[in-house]
Scaffold this motif. Sequence first.
Motif, PDB file in Angstrom:
ATOM      1  N   ALA A   8     -23.723  16.557 -24.991  1.00 14.21           N
ATOM      2  CA  ALA A   8     -23.801  15.735 -26.204  1.00 14.21           C
ATOM      3  C   ALA A   8     -25.068  16.014 -27.007  1.00 14.21           C
ATOM      4  N   VAL A   9     -26.104  16.521 -26.335  1.00 13.84           N
ATOM      5  CA  VAL A   9     -27.380  16.774 -27.007  1.00 13.84           C
ATOM      6  C   VAL A   9     -27.292  17.987 -27.949  1.00 13.84           C
ATOM      7  N   VAL A  10     -26.438  18.950 -27.613  1.00 15.78           N
ATOM      8  CA  VAL A  10     -26.417  20.235 -28.322  1.00 15.78           C
ATOM      9  C   VAL A  10     -26.140  20.088 -29.818  1.00 15.78           C
ATOM     10  N   PRO A  11     -25.022  19.470 -30.237  1.00 15.14           N
ATOM     11  CA  PRO A  11     -24.780  19.361 -31.676  1.00 15.14           C
ATOM     12  C   PRO A  11     -25.797  18.470 -32.401  1.00 15.14           C
ATOM     13  N   VAL A  12     -26.374  17.515 -31.684  1.00 12.65           N
ATOM     14  CA  VAL A  12     -27.376  16.636 -32.295  1.00 12.65           C
ATOM     15  C   VAL A  12     -28.638  17.437 -32.632  1.00 12.65           C
ATOM     16  N   VAL A  13     -29.101  18.273 -31.699  1.00 14.47           N
ATOM     17  CA  VAL A  13     -30.269  19.122 -31.954  1.00 14.47           C
ATOM     18  C   VAL A  13     -29.985  20.064 -33.117  1.00 14.47           C
ATOM     19  N   GLN A  14     -28.788  20.629 -33.168  1.00 12.76           N
ATOM     20  CA  GLN A  14     -28.444  21.549 -34.248  1.00 12.76           C
ATOM     21  C   GLN A  14     -28.433  20.840 -35.606  1.00 12.76           C
ATOM     22  N   ALA A  15     -27.914  19.623 -35.637  1.00 11.70           N
ATOM     23  CA  ALA A  15     -27.892  18.869 -36.900  1.00 11.70           C
ATOM     24  C   ALA A  15     -29.299  18.495 -37.340  1.00 11.70           C
ATOM     25  N   LEU A  16     -30.138  18.111 -36.370  1.00 13.13           N
ATOM     26  CA  LEU A  16     -31.506  17.695 -36.708  1.00 13.13           C
ATOM     27  C   LEU A  16     -32.380  18.859 -37.159  1.00 13.13           C
ATOM     28  N   SER A  17     -31.936  20.093 -36.908  1.00 11.64           N
ATOM     29  CA  SER A  17     -32.706  21.251 -37.367  1.00 11.64           C
ATOM     30  C   SER A  17     -32.796  21.290 -38.894  1.00 11.64           C
ATOM     31  N   LEU A  18     -31.854  20.623 -39.577  1.00 10.70           N
ATOM     32  CA  LEU A  18     -31.919  20.538 -41.038  1.00 10.70           C
ATOM     33  C   LEU A  18     -33.196  19.844 -41.491  1.00 10.70           C
ATOM     34  N   SER A  19     -33.705  18.926 -40.672  1.00 17.92           N
ATOM     35  CA  SER A  19     -34.947  18.229 -41.020  1.00 17.92           C
ATOM     36  C   SER A  19     -36.122  19.187 -41.127  1.00 17.92           C
ATOM     37  N   LEU A  20     -36.088  20.274 -40.352  1.00 16.55           N
ATOM     38  CA  LEU A  20     -37.166  21.270 -40.422  1.00 16.55           C
ATOM     39  C   LEU A  20     -37.184  21.936 -41.788  1.00 16.55           C
ATOM     40  N   LEU A  21     -36.005  22.306 -42.268  1.00 16.68           N
ATOM     41  CA  LEU A  21     -35.913  22.936 -43.583  1.00 16.68           C
ATOM     42  C   LEU A  21     -36.368  21.972 -44.677  1.00 16.68           C
ATOM     43  N   LEU A  22     -35.946  20.718 -44.579  1.00 16.46           N
ATOM     44  CA  LEU A  22     -36.354  19.711 -45.564  1.00 16.46           C
ATOM     45  C   LEU A  22     -37.862  19.482 -45.509  1.00 16.46           C
ATOM     46  N   GLY A  23     -38.433  19.529 -44.296  1.00 15.15           N
ATOM     47  CA  GLY A  23     -39.877  19.372 -44.160  1.00 15.15           C
ATOM     48  C   GLY A  23     -40.639  20.465 -44.879  1.00 15.15           C
ATOM     49  N   GLY A  24     -40.118  21.703 -44.808  1.00 12.08           N
ATOM     50  CA  GLY A  24     -40.753  22.812 -45.520  1.00 12.08           C
ATOM     51  C   GLY A  24     -40.711  22.646 -47.025  1.00 12.08           C
ATOM     52  N   LEU A  25     -39.690  21.962 -47.519  1.00  9.12           N
ATOM     53  CA  LEU A  25     -39.555  21.756 -48.960  1.00  9.12           C
ATOM     54  C   LEU A  25     -40.457  20.646 -49.488  1.00  9.12           C
ATOM     55  N   ARG A  26     -40.804  19.683 -48.638  1.00 11.66           N
ATOM     56  CA  ARG A  26     -41.536  18.520 -49.161  1.00 11.66           C
ATOM     57  C   ARG A  26     -43.007  18.456 -48.765  1.00 11.66           C
ATOM     58  N   THR A  27     -43.479  19.360 -47.901  1.00  5.87           N
ATOM     59  CA  THR A  27     -44.873  19.287 -47.447  1.00  5.87           C
ATOM     60  C   THR A  27     -45.864  19.399 -48.597  1.00  5.87           C
ATOM     61  N   LEU A  28     -45.705  20.404 -49.457  1.00  6.79           N
ATOM     62  CA  LEU A  28     -46.666  20.606 -50.551  1.00  6.79           C
ATOM     63  C   LEU A  28     -46.575  19.513 -51.623  1.00  6.79           C
ATOM     64  N   PRO A  29     -45.381  19.152 -52.116  1.00  8.41           N
ATOM     65  CA  PRO A  29     -45.328  18.060 -53.104  1.00  8.41           C
ATOM     66  C   PRO A  29     -45.935  16.757 -52.599  1.00  8.41           C
ATOM     67  N   ARG A  30     -45.684  16.438 -51.320  1.00  6.39           N
ATOM     68  CA  ARG A  30     -46.256  15.207 -50.765  1.00  6.39           C
ATOM     69  C   ARG A  30     -47.770  15.322 -50.640  1.00  6.39           C
ATOM     70  N   ALA A  31     -48.257  16.487 -50.194  1.00  4.43           N
ATOM     71  CA  ALA A  31     -49.703  16.678 -50.045  1.00  4.43           C
ATOM     72  C   ALA A  31     -50.423  16.540 -51.385  1.00  4.43           C
ATOM     73  N   LEU A  32     -49.820  17.040 -52.451  1.00  2.00           N
ATOM     74  CA  LEU A  32     -50.453  16.953 -53.767  1.00  2.00           C
ATOM     75  C   LEU A  32     -50.510  15.511 -54.269  1.00  2.00           C
ATOM     76  N   LEU A  33     -49.501  14.724 -53.972  1.00  2.00           N
ATOM     77  CA  LEU A  33     -49.543  13.305 -54.348  1.00  2.00           C
ATOM     78  C   LEU A  33     -50.609  12.563 -53.544  1.00  2.00           C
ATOM     79  N   TYR A  34     -50.732  12.894 -52.250  1.00  2.00           N
ATOM     80  CA  TYR A  34     -51.803  12.307 -51.441  1.00  2.00           C
ATOM     81  C   TYR A  34     -53.172  12.703 -51.980  1.00  2.00           C
ATOM     82  N   LYS A  35     -53.304  13.957 -52.340  1.00  4.00           N
ATOM     83  CA  LYS A  35     -54.585  14.453 -52.836  1.00  4.00           C
ATOM     84  C   LYS A  35     -55.019  13.703 -54.088  1.00  4.00           C
ATOM     85  N   ASP A  36     -54.042  13.360 -54.946  1.00  7.19           N
ATOM     86  CA  ASP A  36     -54.332  12.622 -56.179  1.00  7.19           C
ATOM     87  C   ASP A  36     -54.356  11.113 -55.968  1.00  7.19           C
TER      88      ASP A  36
END
Length: 302
Positions: free
Chosen positions: A117-145
């Motif tokens: 049961a863990v296998v498809p859940v881990v695969q689905a949650l891998s999408l969060s890694l891609l989303l994290g790469g997209l939002r790290t810089l925009p979020r950091a710039l808002l924190y910086k300001d």
Amino acid sequence: MAQSSEFETVKREATRGVAWAGAESVLRQLIQITAQLLLARLLAPADFGVLGMALVFPGVAQLLADFGIGSAIVQKQQPDPLTLSSSFWANLAVSSLLALLMVASAPLVGRFYASEAVVPVVQALSLSLLLGGLRTLPRALLYKDLQFGVLARIGIVSSLVGTCVAITMAATGFGLWSLVAQPLAGNITETIMLWLANRWRPQWAFNWASMRDVAHFSYGVLGTNLLNYASRNADNLLIGKVLGSNLLGYYALAYQIMLYPLSQVAGVIVKVMFPALSRLQNEPEQVRSAFLAGVSMIAFVT
């Protein structure tokens, strides 16, 4: 005089930031606790246990994907456009690679836990890694300001969206997948809102030399984050492996509810202190004063 003026400006913005971050923290805690209580009535303990087992490995991958680059951008004074763009593309590339590795290694995670049961859940949650790469810089710039009002609204809305999706799916019989959908829906919402709130856009450019200072700082952050993550999640790994998903479900749910008020007290102030102190890094006396004030406040409240 100019230094004093800068300190007073940062102090005012930091005070407003604590108020915004505190409001966000309280509302998100209420949303999360309400969601956990409702979901605990709708789902089986084993569902929470499977999610708890699955989250351990993507969590490590997420730290590696970020590798402290967001904190490095917040700390760095006036990063040039090439540095920002290079950091964004490097972060996105590493996140994408780790997401693919997570999908490929999911069967090994299932074998480790002896749970298919863990296998498809881990695969689905891998999408969060891609989303994290997209939002790290925009979020950091808002924190910086010090845009904590914007960040608070984004955090509250994304938390609400994730909660509503999870409860709706749980009530309509999706079981475990309602728990998987909660962080994914929240992350997608947060990513979209961060880009809408941020005027910065990456250039089609990359330069290793421009990232040297950023990488030097980020490696230390990555090491600290990995140690903290290991200390916080080793218990889930061992309980899931030795005792199984059912008992891990009880433990994970109780631990989550207990941790909300405990972590958020210090988290609210630390979230504001880091970018505020970064703005004052060339004024050691002001940094000492602000740091001691922040630590005193954390000690008093906790």
